[in-house]
Design a protein around this motif. Structure first.
Motif, PDB file in Angstrom:
ATOM      1  N   THR B  56       0.833  -1.207   0.000  1.00  0.00           N
ATOM      2  CA  THR B  56       0.000   0.000   0.000  1.00  0.00           C
ATOM      3  C   THR B  56       0.868   1.258   0.000  1.00  0.00           C
ATOM      4  O   THR B  56       0.609   2.218  -0.732  1.00  0.00           O
ATOM      5  N   GLN B  57       1.933   1.215   0.801  1.00  0.00           N
ATOM      6  CA  GLN B  57       2.821   2.373   0.887  1.00  0.00           C
ATOM      7  C   GLN B  57       3.511   2.647  -0.454  1.00  0.00           C
ATOM      8  O   GLN B  57       3.564   3.778  -0.923  1.00  0.00           O
ATOM      9  N   GLN B  58       4.027   1.570  -1.076  1.00  0.00           N
ATOM     10  CA  GLN B  58       4.670   1.714  -2.388  1.00  0.00           C
ATOM     11  C   GLN B  58       3.705   2.338  -3.396  1.00  0.00           C
ATOM     12  O   GLN B  58       4.064   3.206  -4.180  1.00  0.00           O
ATOM     13  N   LEU B  59       2.462   1.828  -3.363  1.00  0.00           N
ATOM     14  CA  LEU B  59       1.450   2.302  -4.306  1.00  0.00           C
ATOM     15  C   LEU B  59       1.133   3.775  -4.081  1.00  0.00           C
ATOM     16  O   LEU B  59       1.075   4.563  -5.030  1.00  0.00           O
ATOM     17  N   GLN B 189      -6.323 -10.046  -3.959  1.00  0.00           N
ATOM     18  CA  GLN B 189      -6.079  -9.135  -2.837  1.00  0.00           C
ATOM     19  C   GLN B 189      -5.282  -7.920  -3.304  1.00  0.00           C
ATOM     20  O   GLN B 189      -5.557  -6.787  -2.913  1.00  0.00           O
ATOM     21  N   MET B 190      -4.268  -8.165  -4.145  1.00  0.00           N
ATOM     22  CA  MET B 190      -3.436  -7.056  -4.612  1.00  0.00           C
ATOM     23  C   MET B 190      -4.210  -6.160  -5.577  1.00  0.00           C
ATOM     24  O   MET B 190      -4.078  -4.938  -5.542  1.00  0.00           O
ATOM     25  N   LEU B 191      -5.017  -6.765  -6.434  1.00  0.00           N
ATOM     26  CA  LEU B 191      -5.817  -5.964  -7.371  1.00  0.00           C
ATOM     27  C   LEU B 191      -6.755  -5.030  -6.601  1.00  0.00           C
ATOM     28  O   LEU B 191      -6.918  -3.861  -6.957  1.00  0.00           O
ATOM     29  N   GLN B 192      -7.326  -5.545  -5.516  1.00  0.00           N
ATOM     30  CA  GLN B 192      -8.220  -4.709  -4.716  1.00  0.00           C
ATOM     31  C   GLN B 192      -7.460  -3.528  -4.090  1.00  0.00           C
ATOM     32  O   GLN B 192      -7.920  -2.386  -4.144  1.00  0.00           O
ATOM     33  N   ILE B 193      -6.287  -3.832  -3.531  1.00  0.00           N
ATOM     34  CA  ILE B 193      -5.483  -2.755  -2.918  1.00  0.00           C
ATOM     35  C   ILE B 193      -5.105  -1.705  -3.965  1.00  0.00           C
ATOM     36  O   ILE B 193      -5.193  -0.498  -3.730  1.00  0.00           O
ATOM     37  N   ILE B 194      -4.688  -2.169  -5.140  1.00  0.00           N
ATOM     38  CA  ILE B 194      -4.293  -1.243  -6.213  1.00  0.00           C
ATOM     39  C   ILE B 194      -5.486  -0.368  -6.614  1.00  0.00           C
ATOM     40  O   ILE B 194      -5.370   0.855  -6.752  1.00  0.00           O
ATOM     41  N   ALA B 195      -6.651  -1.017  -6.777  1.00  0.00           N
ATOM     42  CA  ALA B 195      -7.834  -0.276  -7.221  1.00  0.00           C
ATOM     43  C   ALA B 195      -8.234   0.785  -6.195  1.00  0.00           C
ATOM     44  O   ALA B 195      -8.534   1.932  -6.554  1.00  0.00           O
ATOM     45  N   MET B 196      -8.193   0.408  -4.930  1.00  0.00           N
ATOM     46  CA  MET B 196      -8.551   1.370  -3.883  1.00  0.00           C
ATOM     47  C   MET B 196      -7.557   2.547  -3.888  1.00  0.00           C
ATOM     48  O   MET B 196      -7.957   3.694  -3.700  1.00  0.00           O
ATOM     49  N   VAL B 242     -14.649 -18.812  -8.968  1.00  0.00           N
ATOM     50  CA  VAL B 242     -14.132 -17.605  -8.329  1.00  0.00           C
ATOM     51  C   VAL B 242     -15.182 -16.509  -8.521  1.00  0.00           C
ATOM     52  O   VAL B 242     -15.694 -16.345  -9.629  1.00  0.00           O
ATOM     53  N   PRO B 243     -15.537 -15.767  -7.448  1.00  0.00           N
ATOM     54  CA  PRO B 243     -16.518 -14.685  -7.621  1.00  0.00           C
ATOM     55  C   PRO B 243     -16.074 -13.713  -8.724  1.00  0.00           C
ATOM     56  O   PRO B 243     -14.876 -13.500  -8.921  1.00  0.00           O
ATOM     57  N   LYS B 244     -17.023 -13.179  -9.447  1.00  0.00           N
ATOM     58  CA  LYS B 244     -16.718 -12.313 -10.595  1.00  0.00           C
ATOM     59  C   LYS B 244     -16.279 -10.935 -10.121  1.00  0.00           C
ATOM     60  O   LYS B 244     -17.070  -9.996 -10.030  1.00  0.00           O
ATOM     61  N   MET B 245     -15.004 -10.839  -9.807  1.00  0.00           N
ATOM     62  CA  MET B 245     -14.492  -9.622  -9.173  1.00  0.00           C
ATOM     63  C   MET B 245     -14.465  -8.426 -10.121  1.00  0.00           C
ATOM     64  O   MET B 245     -14.335  -7.293  -9.670  1.00  0.00           O
ATOM     65  N   LEU B 246     -14.585  -8.687 -11.439  1.00  0.00           N
ATOM     66  CA  LEU B 246     -14.651  -7.558 -12.372  1.00  0.00           C
ATOM     67  C   LEU B 246     -15.810  -6.640 -11.995  1.00  0.00           C
ATOM     68  O   LEU B 246     -15.696  -5.412 -12.087  1.00  0.00           O
ATOM     69  N   SER B 247     -16.908  -7.248 -11.559  1.00  0.00           N
ATOM     70  CA  SER B 247     -18.067  -6.443 -11.150  1.00  0.00           C
ATOM     71  C   SER B 247     -17.745  -5.607  -9.913  1.00  0.00           C
ATOM     72  O   SER B 247     -18.157  -4.454  -9.805  1.00  0.00           O
ATOM     73  N   MET B 248     -16.975  -6.215  -8.998  1.00  0.00           N
ATOM     74  CA  MET B 248     -16.593  -5.481  -7.783  1.00  0.00           C
ATOM     75  C   MET B 248     -15.682  -4.307  -8.138  1.00  0.00           C
ATOM     76  O   MET B 248     -15.811  -3.205  -7.593  1.00  0.00           O
ATOM     77  N   LEU B 249     -14.747  -4.566  -9.034  1.00  0.00           N
ATOM     78  CA  LEU B 249     -13.798  -3.526  -9.467  1.00  0.00           C
ATOM     79  C   LEU B 249     -14.576  -2.349 -10.052  1.00  0.00           C
ATOM     80  O   LEU B 249     -14.360  -1.189  -9.680  1.00  0.00           O
ATOM     81  N   ARG B 250     -15.491  -2.681 -10.968  1.00  0.00           N
ATOM     82  CA  ARG B 250     -16.282  -1.668 -11.672  1.00  0.00           C
ATOM     83  C   ARG B 250     -17.184  -0.891 -10.705  1.00  0.00           C
ATOM     84  O   ARG B 250     -17.272   0.332 -10.770  1.00  0.00           O
ATOM     85  N   LYS B 251     -17.791  -1.625  -9.807  1.00  0.00           N
ATOM     86  CA  LYS B 251     -18.861  -1.052  -8.993  1.00  0.00           C
ATOM     87  C   LYS B 251     -18.324  -0.375  -7.720  1.00  0.00           C
ATOM     88  O   LYS B 251     -18.714   0.737  -7.396  1.00  0.00           O
ATOM     89  N   ASP B 252     -17.410  -1.068  -7.053  1.00  0.00           N
ATOM     90  CA  ASP B 252     -17.006  -0.593  -5.724  1.00  0.00           C
ATOM     91  C   ASP B 252     -15.559  -0.106  -5.630  1.00  0.00           C
ATOM     92  O   ASP B 252     -15.276   0.856  -4.939  1.00  0.00           O
ATOM     93  N   TRP B 253     -14.653  -0.861  -6.253  1.00  0.00           N
ATOM     94  CA  TRP B 253     -13.244  -0.575  -5.968  1.00  0.00           C
ATOM     95  C   TRP B 253     -12.746   0.690  -6.669  1.00  0.00           C
ATOM     96  O   TRP B 253     -12.025   1.478  -6.077  1.00  0.00           O
TER      97      TRP B 253
END
Lengths: 343, 343
Positions: B56-59, B189-196, B242-253
């Motif tokens: 997170t710090q690097q990002l 997990q990393m994709l979520q951190i990056i998106a946030m 695997v849950p369709k995380m593309l939707s999470m990325l688009r909608k929430d992250w």
């Protein structure tokens, strides 16, 4: 275990014939004929190995060069994990974890001990002489001096030089032959070719089978051609056991060779028993037992006569492969002497 | 598909709760709340990501550096395949074939187009600036001049220099941040951190999701701890979607980001339909459709307005990624303009 086949499975859905064959051999101690039939079914079903003539030719030259006039010992070191594809045009596969560190490091010590080495390795796994380098040595060990010149970083200078020089000397000197594989099909086809080529040197041949070989696979002809679709909520993959080719190696492919297999477990409670069982079942000369978490510190060499614990010399920043190869090389020398042959 | 659970399976044998959840959503169009519950179950069950604070710090530093005072666009390029472990102390896993060539090459063209790139890549997959080098560049591109000195072989001289210099300039210049993963758990997990972390730059963020992500996995808590024993004739592995995380990325992250996903198929007959369906289902800005055998020659960029075929310029020994990134960069510029924001 009784096979329950569900007609709507997309993968390995009609493996009846092979299962019947396997059920017939359910008593674990597979009779020779059944094993041979299983092995034949495996090889018949496998996609043809590419460039098998070229590989045979390379092997013959390598063995010839190291056999006459010298009588150098030759070891086949297998290294890295094999893949079991789930689709013919492979997108998905089951893989075994193995960096190839054990095989690559052992290769260096075999060369040091005077062996010629046939290194049968998984593509992109660790290579001999590179173990002290980072994953990506070109990008991590070199830096630019200006816009168009580069130099090796001082911290890696010696390790990079030794890797390039020692690797080059071994290959160009005709002492190291490197053959890459990916799938379980390629691995076993190549192992068979190597073993047949090494028959002519009798007990001077050693097999050091450090590769992490798949226990299960989907027969090529039973595999779906296209990528498995991801519409279903559940993917049920049925794999069947890979025939125990160690028995074929011992019995048919290279019966006079000195054979070392490996047993890796994560549960130390069952490790030594499993190693002992493998020794007996496959008639290996030794089984190297290693536990996942401590495998870089110590291993146990199990033979019919004894169990020898081999440990890394911590004071000399040594590798456990150093004393291990010394021990096996000594045992191999005694084996050759006892075999009473001078091929 | 109805889940048939067989009590004697060693793997994924009691995934009842999750399956009930999934059965409830069988109508394919997963309602938001159910997807969120599935995503939560996935992350709750995943082994904790190592060094997540450091990442997170690097990002944050990387995004800050490229946001102020400049208003550089930032793309997260994902690359390589993810693994789905079958055992907690992982020996076996299901893997997706992907060399990482697409992601590594695209990264170069994104940098050329003025983007800063967060490169989320599978360990040991292809690296940016190295695509014209052999698999093992240190051992294959260098040779000894004597017993203790080495030099680069002439045939690779230019390619080796360019790789080291361009890679170093991008990293040291703060334009390329490289983050490695192995498993599907680490990747998501990393994709979520990056998106946030990228939310703060709004529409200037792009996601270019070229990684070959597992469609199926075994939930961590349902996994056996130790290596699966190979005594049985049949291994039956049950994996759940695997849950369709593309939707999470688009909608929430990262709801304001410009999102590109990929669709790879081996069967060209179903490719464009599947790409179109993904575009709509996950509300991507574009889906890049590629067929396994021709993917280095051409791809089709599918948007809600059009389908554009992008081809490699064969006369200029070009890569298909060159015109692809040009097209996407233009579309991204229009997207930023239309969004009427200047973050």
């Amino acid at each position: 275990m009784v096979a329950r086949l569900t007609p709507d499975q997309k993968v390995a859905c009609s493996i009846h014939e092979i299962l019947i064959l396997m059920d017939a051999a359910k008593g674990l101690e597979v009779p020779g004929e059944t094993l041979e039939a299983e092995a034949k079914a495996f090889f018949d079903s496998a996609p043809p190995l590419q460039n098998s003539d070229g590989i045979t030719q390379q092997l013959d030259q390598f063995i010839q060069r190291n056999s006459s006039p010298s009588t150098r010992r030759i070891v086949c070191v297998t290294s890295g994990g094999t893949t079991a594809p789930l689709e013919q045009r492979c997108v998905r596969y089951v893989d075994n974890f193995s960096s190839g560190h054990r095989g690559a490091t052992s290769t260096e010590y075999f060369l040091k001990a005077g062996y010629a080495v046939i290194f049968l390795y998984r593509k992109r796994s660790f290579q001999p002489f590179c173990r002290s380098l980072p994953d990506d040595p070109l990008l991590e060990c070199f830096k630019p001096t200006d816009e168009s010149n580069i130099q090796v970083c001082e911290a890696y200078s010696e390790a990079v030089k030794r890797a390039v020089v020692d690797h080059h000397n071994a290959v160009a000197g005709g002492l190291l032959l490197k053959l890459p594989f990916n799938t379980i099909f390629e691995y076993l086809q190549m192992l068979q070719i190597i073993a047949m080529s090494m028959r002519c040197i009798g007990p001077r041949a050693m097999f050091y089978l450090a590769a992490a070989v798949s226990d299960y696979y989907v027969p090529w002809k039973e595999m779906v051609e296209h990528k498995i679709q991801s519409g279903s909520h559940l993917l049920d993959v049925k794999l069947i056991q890979v025939p125990k080719m160690l028995s074929m190696l011992r019995k048919d492919w290279a019966p006079l060779a000195f054979c070392i297999s490996f047993k890796l477990e994560t549960d130390s409670n069952i490790l030594l028993n499993k190693a002992g069982a493998a020794l007996e079942k496959y008639k290996m000369d030794a089984v190297v037992a290693n536990e996942l978490s401590s495998r870089k510190e110590q291993v146990v060499v199990v033979t019919s006569a004894e169990k020898v614990t081999v440990q890394r010399d911590k004071n000399r920043s040594d590798n456990v492969e150093n004393p291990l190869i010394k021990l096996l090389s000594e045992k191999h020398a005694i084996y050759i002497e006892h075999s009473g042959r001078c091929v």
